[in-house]
Design an enzyme around this catalytic site. Structure first.
Site, PDB file in Angstrom:
ATOM      1  N   PRO A 156      13.687 -22.045  52.421  1.00 36.86           N
ATOM      2  CA  PRO A 156      14.658 -21.260  51.658  1.00 36.86           C
ATOM      3  C   PRO A 156      15.966 -22.024  51.468  1.00 36.86           C
ATOM      4  O   PRO A 156      16.451 -22.687  52.388  1.00 36.86           O
ATOM      5  CB  PRO A 156      14.869 -20.017  52.521  1.00 36.86           C
ATOM      6  N   ARG A 159      10.305 -34.839  50.864  1.00 41.92           N
ATOM      7  CA  ARG A 159      10.021 -33.766  49.914  1.00 41.92           C
ATOM      8  C   ARG A 159       9.701 -34.365  48.550  1.00 41.92           C
ATOM      9  O   ARG A 159      10.207 -35.433  48.198  1.00 41.92           O
ATOM     10  CB  ARG A 159      11.216 -32.807  49.782  1.00 41.92           C
TER      11      ARG A 159
END
Length: 269
Positions: A2, A258
């Site tokens: 998040p 990522r």
């Protein structure tokens, strides 16, 4: 994981539901049993977020939560469901209307009770949070402009900027035509003066809508009405699809663990 707008919304929701009243805190799983016992029955003073961290202050003690990749909060009204599985922490109390409310926390990276100095140490190591009032974007640029590290990596560094994650990284760089591989020291002050308020605007919109939408109306399949999921982003998770501006295939590769997304034409150099 998040991003900052999600934690901001969570903090605002929990502040509304629980702050100013005693909270019954338990740890059905048992992994937070000592912390729950310390907080149980005490009035909750405030809940706030900073970047990807959530803090709930009970007098001189603060609950610190970092959701990490797998943590989730679930909130409801009335009687909570039977506690099952890896339920790290449960809050129960009376909402502002006197009705019962509850929230469950599962799978966080961090769930701990900290003292004021311990909270300060966490905040001191974080960069400015674009969602905090009067946050100083020039402090982030001082770190960026003095580094040879790629801007795509710096934007993910929470000591540079707090709350920015993979989606905002990719989309902010695209919106300003910046290659994610450009060294931070080549992001000049004039460029950052444009990027910082845009980031603030995007993240505030994320708080308001409960989702990240970064495209401008003229770049969507329809210009009015609810934004479709496939229209929400310029490059994020659009590998191989045509760039919304130039038609070149969007590329991806791993940067700081990522997947990074960018357009090699619109973000050249």
């Amino acid at each position: 994981m998040p991003e900052g707008h999600t934690l901001f919304r969570l903090a605002r929701e929990q502040q509304l539901l629980f702050a100013g009243r005693p909270v019954h805190v338990t740890s059905p799983q048992g992994r937070f049993e000592a912390g729950a016992a310390l907080l149980d029955g005490r009035p909750l003073d405030e809940v706030y977020s900073y970047g990807k961290h959530l803090f709930a202050r009970f007098g001189g003690d603060s609950l610190h939560v970092h959701l990490g990749l797998y943590g989730t909060f679930t909130t409801g009204a009335g009687t909570p469901p039977p506690a099952k599985g890896a339920l790290r922490m449960r809050w129960q109390g009376e909402g502002p209307d006197g009705a019962g409310v509850w929230t469950d926390l599962r799978g966080p990276t961090a769930c701990e009770v900290l003292s004021v100095p311990e909270v300060d140490r966490i905040l001191d190591r974080l960069g400015p949070d674009p969602l905090r009032p009067r946050s100083d974007g020039t402090r982030a640029h001082r770190r960026i402009s003095g580094s040879r590290t790629a801007i795509g990596a710096l934007l993910m560094d929470q000591s540079v900027l707090a709350g920015v994650g993979n989606v905002y990284r990719a989309e902010l760089l695209f919106r300003h035509g910046v290659s994610p591989f450009r060294p931070g020291r080549e992001v000049d002050a004039a460029l950052w003066v444009a990027m910082w308020p845009d980031l603030v605007t995007l993240m505030r919109a994320g708080v308001r809508m409960g989702r990240i939408v970064t495209t401008r109306p003229e770049h969507r399949s329809r210009r009015s009405g609810a934004v479709r999921r496939e229209d929400a982003h310029y490059v994020y998770r659009r590998t191989g699809l045509p760039c919304r501006l130039c038609g070149t295939g969007v590329r991806t590769q791993v940067m700081v663990g990522r997947n990074l997304y960018w357009c090699p034409v619109c973000q050249a150099g």
